[in-house]
Structures are given as structure tokens and as C-alpha cells.
Design an enzyme around this catalytic site. Structure first.
Site, mmCIF file in Angstrom:
data_model
loop_
_atom_site.group_PDB
_atom_site.id
_atom_site.type_symbol
_atom_site.label_atom_id
_atom_site.label_comp_id
_atom_site.label_asym_id
_atom_site.label_seq_id
_atom_site.Cartn_x
_atom_site.Cartn_y
_atom_site.Cartn_z
ATOM 1 N N ARG A 45 60.555 31.641 158.201
ATOM 2 C CA ARG A 45 60.329 31.806 159.630
ATOM 3 C C ARG A 45 61.508 31.187 160.368
ATOM 4 N NH1 ARG A 45 61.062 26.934 160.556
ATOM 5 N NH2 ARG A 45 60.430 27.397 162.686
ATOM 6 N N ALA A 47 63.944 32.275 164.000
ATOM 7 C CA ALA A 47 64.649 33.510 164.377
ATOM 8 C C ALA A 47 65.920 33.782 163.551
ATOM 9 C CB ALA A 47 64.954 33.469 165.871
ATOM 10 N N ASP A 235 63.659 32.512 170.489
ATOM 11 C CA ASP A 235 63.498 33.733 169.688
ATOM 12 C C ASP A 235 64.138 34.936 170.353
ATOM 13 O OD1 ASP A 235 61.236 31.862 168.713
ATOM 14 O OD2 ASP A 235 61.519 33.397 167.164
HETATM 15 O O1 MRU Z 1 56.886 31.462 164.378
HETATM 16 P P1 MRU Z 1 58.177 30.801 163.998
HETATM 17 O O2 MRU Z 1 57.990 29.556 163.200
HETATM 18 O O3 MRU Z 1 59.120 31.787 163.338
HETATM 19 O O4 MRU Z 1 58.824 30.395 165.389
HETATM 20 C C1 MRU Z 1 60.054 29.762 165.396
HETATM 21 C C2 MRU Z 1 60.504 29.346 166.743
HETATM 22 O O5 MRU Z 1 59.856 29.597 167.736
HETATM 23 C C3 MRU Z 1 61.849 28.703 166.846
HETATM 24 O O6 MRU Z 1 61.902 27.803 167.907
HETATM 25 C C4 MRU Z 1 62.916 29.780 167.071
HETATM 26 O O7 MRU Z 1 62.762 30.826 166.153
HETATM 27 C C5 MRU Z 1 64.288 29.236 166.968
HETATM 28 S S1 MRU Z 1 64.691 28.746 165.337
HETATM 29 C C6 MRU Z 1 66.298 28.207 165.322
#
Ligand code: MRU
Length: 345
Positions: A45, A47, A235
Site C-alpha cells: 500500500r 501511493a 494519494d
Molecule cells: O490506504 P493506504 O495505506 O494505501 O493509504 C496510504 C496513504 O494515504 C499515504 O499517505 C499516501 O499514499 C502517501 S504514501 C507516500
């Protein structure tokens, strides 16, 4: 630090983040379907990381292809769409798949073997670029922090969410290297607990001081004067700076504004979606109701209760003090500078 993804002997190997911090387990994906499932189920997980993992998945699909040349395009497009269907909010996923497709269209005349090995090289290149970009974000963001800073964050925008170093946590890492970090306040991040499970683990591995709070303690912690800055990841950032990030980010931004605490978003330019004028058009993923009803597979509530479970929220640009990118720190109004950096000017 630990590798979050690697390509190894015809498999995409991902660190299974759903098992952290209890177990460090690497999950081998042998097919693009298994890669898609690892993203969908949040074994991987964050982004930037899901973009690179999907790129490896697409390379894997072509390395495994055994059909006729005439079926190559259909097969490529099937796997592209499969990987794109895993999670809707983080634009890095679509950015990475588009970049892979551009290369595929250019190289396919050279034949299957050549195109497959070029796709693998490209995914590896994205992996390395991501780490370099995060280091640049860290260096740019660190300059915003004063000595002895106490920084609040949510979710995990760290090494674990990327190919290495992290975005929001990259800024904290860079500041820590200059002895500027007094404390990181990690919000636990209900319902998937990326803050409690991942951010805490990651920071403690690096001996960075961290204190865990539940999400509803953020306002009181700010009110006590214990927070100097909030730094979060993203994201998807629209052209005007509106930012989609983990659910709870918007609440932190409102609280930060109320308490006059600077609120920064740290993200690579690949997270900027210049095609969207503002955040309203960003698709916010909704996940399973059981994520909220349960904790570690145990029901915390009446199993039949109706649940609303948006995985992300939208922070309007006017609550953001600065967007920290590899190209520099952008201050409001964001639109012109975001566009300039996105176009590489
Ligand atoms: O649902 P997730 O764990 O994939 O969400 C991740 C986030 O919201 C992070 O803050 C975002 O992807 C940035 S990661 C560098």
C-alpha cells in the site's frame, strides 16, 4: 532498511505489510493476478509503492506471455486494466501504468522478449527514481522545520509506502539527520492502523522518537502546544492543490488551521494530477465494512451494523501551508507552480 518490493526469479516479491509489525514476511506473486490481489488486499500500500508494484506486475505479465504475437496487445491491455482496477484513488498507479504502456507501444515491434525485458528495466528504473525523488523531497522539506520540532503525521507515508526513504517520513528522516526532531506524533489511523502498525514500527527501527496517539487525540495534543508542524503524504493532488490522502487528514488540516500550526503535504510530482482542476473529481475509495467493524478479525461492534468506510478524504488547498515536492516547496496559490513543475519547466 528492508526492501518493500523486488523482482526475483520470475516473481514480484512484496513485503507483506498486513502482517507488520508482528511478522516480517515476503509474499511472492507469480502472476499479474496475484500482484493485483496483493495491491487490492493492501499487502502492499502507499501511493508511490503501488505504482511501482503495478509496473513490476505488468512487466511480469509480458515475461510470462506464451501466446501468439497477434494476441500480445490484448494480453497487455487485459493486465493493464486488471492492475488499474485494484485501487482508485492514488494517481501514481495510473501514472506508472501509463508510463509502462508508452514504452510497450514503442518497443513491441522488437518482439516479445525484447519488450518484456525493457518493461522490467523500466519498472526497476521507477523503483530507483522513487528513492531519489524521496530523498529530494526530504531535503526540500527538512529546511521548513526548526530545531527541536514536534511533528504530527497520519497513516504511513514512509519507507514502507514507497520504494525507500518515504515522503512525509522522508522529510522527518532528513530533519532527524540534522538533529531537528524532538518528537513524531503518529496518529493510529483507524481502521487499517497504518500509523500504529507501520509508522511506529518504521520510525522505531530508525531510532526516531515517536509517540502513538489515537486519531481523536490529535486536537487535544495540538491544544496542549505539543505540535509544531503537521506533515502528511498524498494519494492525488489536483491542479489547484486540493489533496486526497488517508481518511483523517482533512480533520488534521482543520485542527492545524485552528491552532495556527503549519500543515504540509509531502509528495512526488507523480502524485499531482494536473488533469483535474480541483479535488471534487477525485474518486474516494470505499472499502469493506468489516474493516471498521473488526479489529484483528474480532468484531468490535454489532456485526450487522451499517458502516461507512471511505479510505481517503479531501483536504482543500486553502488549508495547506505548503506542498513539498522533489522540485521544491510550493506555497499558495499552488496552481501555476504545480503546473510548471509538472511540465518540467
Ligand atoms: O490506504 P493506504 O495505506 O494505501 O493509504 C496510504 C496513504 O494515504 C499515504 O499517505 C499516501 O499514499 C502517501 S504514501 C507516500
Amino acid at each position: 532498511m528492508i526492501e518493500t518490493v523486488r523482482f526475483d526469479n520470475d516473481a514480484v516479491v512484496v513485503l507483506d505489510q498486513s502482517k507488520l509489525p508482528g511478522e516480517v514476511h515476503f509474499h511472492r506473486c507469480h502472476t499479474p493476478e496475484e500482484v493485483a490481489q496483493a495491491i487490492r488486499s493492501m499487502k502492499v500500500r502507499g501511493a508511490p509503492l503501488i505504482g511501482v508494484v503495478a509496473a513490476f506486475g505488468l512487466a511480469l505479465s509480458m515475461l510470462r506471455y506464451q501466446g501468439p504475437v497477434s494476441g500480445m496487445d490484448t494480453y497487455f491491455e487485459y493486465n493493464r486494466d486488471l492492475l488499474a482496477s485494484t485501487r482508485p484513488t492514488a494517481v501514481n498507479l495510473f501514472w506508472a501504468l501509463k508510463r509502462m504502456e508508452k514504452l510497450y507501444r514503442y518497443e513491441k515491434r522488437a518482439g516479445l522478449q525484447q519488450v518484456a525485458s525493457r518493461l522490467l528495466e523500466e519498472a526497476q528504473c521507477m523503483y530507483e527514481e522513487d528513492i531519489a525523488v524521496n530523498r529530494a523531497i526530504g531535503a526540500n522539506g527538512e529546511a521548513l522545520l526548526a530545531a527541536d520540532s514536534r511533528i504530527m503525521t497520519i497513516c504511513n507515508a514512509g519507507h514502507l509506502a514507497t520504494c525507500g526513504y518515504g515522503t512525509a517520513l522522508g522529510v522527518i528522516r532528513a530533519a532527524c539527520a540534522r538533529n531537528k526532531v524532538n518528537m513524531v506524533w503518529a496518529c493510529e489511523t483507524r481502521p487499517v492502523l497504518q500509523g500504529a502498525r507501520l509508522t511506529v514500527w518504521e520510525l522505531m527501527q530508525d531510532n526516531i522518537p515517536v509517540t502513538l496517539i489515537t486519531d481523536n487525540m490529535a486536537g487535544y495534543t495540538m491544544k496542549l502546544g505539543k505540535v509544531d508542524a503537521v506533515i502528511v503524504g498524498a494519494d492525488r493532488i489536483a491542479a489547484n492543490g486540493d489533496t486526497a490522502n488517508k481518511i483523517g487528514t482533512f480533520s488534521l488540516a482543520v485542527l492545524a488551521k485552528y491552532h495556527k500550526i503549519p500543515f504540509y503535504v509531502a509528495a512526488p510530482l507523480s502524485t499531482v494530477d494536473i488533469s483535474l482542476p480541483d479535488g471534487e473529481a477525485i474518486t474516494i475509495e470505499e472499502r469493506s465494512q468489516d474493516e471498521v467493524r473488526c479489529c484483528a478479525a474480532t468484531y468490535l461492534t454489532v456485526p450487522e451494523v451499517e458502516v461507512f468506510n471511505p479510505a481517503f478524504d479531501l483536504t482543500p488547498h486553502n488549508l495547506i501551508s505548503g506542498i513539498i515536492t522533489e522540485g521544491g516547496v510550493i506555497k499558495a496559490p499552488f496552481a501555476e507552480e504545480l503546473q510548471r513543475l509538472k511540465e518540467g519547466r
